[in-house]
Design an enzyme around this catalytic site. Structure first.
Site, PDB file in Angstrom:
ATOM      1  N   THR A 426       0.858  -1.183   0.000  1.00  0.00           N
ATOM      2  CA  THR A 426       0.000   0.000   0.000  1.00  0.00           C
ATOM      3  C   THR A 426       0.894   1.233   0.000  1.00  0.00           C
ATOM      4  O   THR A 426       1.740   1.413   0.884  1.00  0.00           O
ATOM      5  CB  THR A 426      -0.960   0.001   1.211  1.00  0.00           C
ATOM      6  OG1 THR A 426      -1.692   1.230   1.210  1.00  0.00           O
ATOM      7  CG2 THR A 426      -0.232  -0.151   2.528  1.00  0.00           C
ATOM      8  N   HIS A 478       1.038 -12.875  12.946  1.00  0.00           N
ATOM      9  CA  HIS A 478       1.956 -13.468  13.909  1.00  0.00           C
ATOM     10  C   HIS A 478       1.727 -14.970  14.097  1.00  0.00           C
ATOM     11  O   HIS A 478       2.543 -15.650  14.720  1.00  0.00           O
ATOM     12  CB  HIS A 478       1.831 -12.751  15.247  1.00  0.00           C
ATOM     13  CG  HIS A 478       3.144 -12.625  15.964  1.00  0.00           C
ATOM     14  ND1 HIS A 478       4.276 -13.310  15.584  1.00  0.00           N
ATOM     15  CD2 HIS A 478       3.509 -11.902  17.058  1.00  0.00           C
ATOM     16  CE1 HIS A 478       5.273 -13.015  16.392  1.00  0.00           C
ATOM     17  NE2 HIS A 478       4.834 -12.155  17.306  1.00  0.00           N
TER      18      HIS A 478
END
Length: 507
Positions: A426, A478
């Protein structure tokens, strides 16, 4: 006579298709046909927006448009009929004329015989068109005698006449507690209502309308269940409010003063906020984006790391490539080299390119990279991806990137182009933003935010010099990516941008 099966074959309904995997609804943006138009197999009849893309829908039939089931701007579930096509319009005129001939040839039946036929259960009456109706549906239950004027109705008509400002001679009558057996006399009307309508004088009705109060919810306190001005004010402000400090000329003081004096307030307290607010239905791109972001944010545990890097050499390489004849006609910009740096980092750390399979409790490692590029469009943010970006050369990557962005801005991105992404970039730097904490695109393992490139003082070769500097932020899942792996990926991206020659030495 056309049978039901024949009609079903003649009039074909086209249902909203699933133009992308897993779609459940789509919004009709534009109809390109109207009832009466002739259409052919494969002709585009409407444009719909679904899964963040505008898609044109072709009709699979030949014929004449019979009906459009929904107007433009309507969100329709997948599998719902949106248009009906008459595939044999020529049969309509013949069907309209054919039933008249048998009707003319049928001999007149005696009245007694007809009555006998009608009494037979389940038989249908002969009519001009179609099968007609069953006799059972036309029989009426005999009416029972009803009082000429129920006493309850007389009493409430007198009250209503008084409220309307007309005079009516009082005629007190005893209201019967029970209606006559089988007479169908209406029961007593609740207090404060006439035939279900709350009793209130015209000025009180106007006050209720101005304050946005539904009279049906107001408890009357006046005689005979009449709603008063005080009743309306209590309904408009059910909780007592502390007296505001005097402020001449303010709208709030005008409302309180008018309410205290028992007059219609000059400013409507309920509508003040509404006048300064806009409500827009959540649909299309915004609805899809919201669902994806909520799913990602509350499913994948996000970790974001940051690094600030000197990209002066990368900016010099961008300038050099723009002047290279072999790159003529290609769009060369810093985003192109950031994308290439990310692909190099993934090649060096392939385990970052994975997804979490919750159903099977597995981690899916991918030997390909479908690189997503977040693109701002008039319809909102979408994330199409470049398929097999890892296998493309720099010129091929530049071409694919340019096509992806231009197609997205035109609103022509297909659902297939937005599926199967593995990692995303982005570019928040185009808005002058240093960096951010991007949310993962659903089903992906990482997203890189590329911040604005600014000239800043930087220690270079032992001296403070003005250098081109940017900040990168890498968010990762994660569950899939440990801190060590995520740090290595981000450090490799920064290293390539600081020394672009690593694009060659690390390949």
């Amino acid at each position: 006579m056309t049978t039901t099966t024949g009609n079903a074959q003649r009039f074909r309904e086209f249902k909203m298709p699933d133009v992308g995997e897993g779609l459940t609804e789509a919004e009709i943006l534009t109809w390109m046909v109207k009832p009466g138009d002739t259409v052919t197999d494969g002709q585009v009849v409407c444009e719909v927006e679904t899964a963040k893309a505008a898609v044109e829908l072709p009709i699979p039939y030949n014929g004449v448009v019979s009906e459009l089931h929904f107007p433009e701007g309507t969100t329709v579930d997948v599998g719902t009929a949106i248009i009906t096509v008459d595939t044999d319009p020529g049969a309509g005129a013949a069907e309209a004329a054919s039933p008249a001939a048998p009707a003319a040839e049928a001999p007149a039946q005696p009245a007694q015989e007809t009555e006998g036929d009608e009494e037979e259960s389940g038989k249908r009456q002969p009519v001009l068109v179609g099968y007609g109706v069953s006799t059972a549906s036309t029989k009426r239950r005999p009416r029972k005698a009803q009082p000429a004027e129920p006493a309850a109705r007389q009493a409430h008509q007198a009250v209503q006449a008084e409220l309307n400002g007309t005079t009516a001679a009082p005629s007190p009558v005893a209201v019967p507690t029970e209606p006559a057996s089988g007479a169908g006399v209406p029961g007593p009307v609740p207090s404060g209502q006439t035939g279900g309508r709350p009793l209130a004088k015209p000025p009180v009705r106007k006050l209720a309308k101005d304050l946005g109060v539904d009279l049906a919810t107001v408890t009357p306190s006046g005689p005979d269940g009449i709603i008063t001005r005080d009743d309306v004010h209590r309904a408009a402000a059910p909780a007592p409010a502390a007296a505001p400090a005097p402020a001449a000329g303010t709208a709030a003081s005008q409302v309180v003063t008018a309410a205290t004096a028992g007059e219609a307030p000059a400013v409507e307290p309920q509508s003040m906020a509404a006048i300064r607010e806009r409500r827009v239905p959540v649909k299309g791109v915004r609805k899809a984006t919201a669902a994806a972001m909520v799913s990602s944010a509350f499913t994948a545990p996000h970790v974001t790391e940051f690094v600030t890097v000197d990209v002066t050499r990368t900016m010099k390489l961008v300038k050099t490539l723009k002047e290279d004849p072999d790159m003529a006609g290609l769009r060369i910009n810093p985003l192109l080299l950031v994308a290439k740096a990310l692909l190099v980092a993934i090649r060096r750390n392939p385990d970052v390119n994975a997804s979490w399979d919750e159903a099977n409790q597995e981690i899916v490692y991918k030997d390909y990279v479908n690189l997503g590029i977040a693109a701002a469009t008039p319809r909102g943010l979408i994330v199409p991806n470049i398929k097999d970006a890892h296998a493309k050369t720099l010129p091929e990557l530049s071409t694919a990137l340019s096509e992806l962005v231009s197609t997205a801005r035109e609103g022509k991105t297909s659902p297939a182009d937005m599926q199967g992404g593995t990692v995303t970039i982005t570019n928040v730097g185009v808005f002058g933003v240093d960096t951010g904490t991007p949310i993962l695109n659903r089903g992906e393992s990482a997203i890189l935010a590329f911040g604005a490139i600014k000239e800043m003082p930087w220690v270079h070769k032992g001296k403070v010099k003005p250098r081109k500097v940017t900040t990168l932020a890498l968010s990762f899942d994660h569950r899939l990516v440990d801190g060590e792996l995520g740090s290595k990926v981000l450090a490799d991206i920064a290293a390539v941008l600081e020394h672009p020659k690593r694009l060659i030495s690390w390949t």
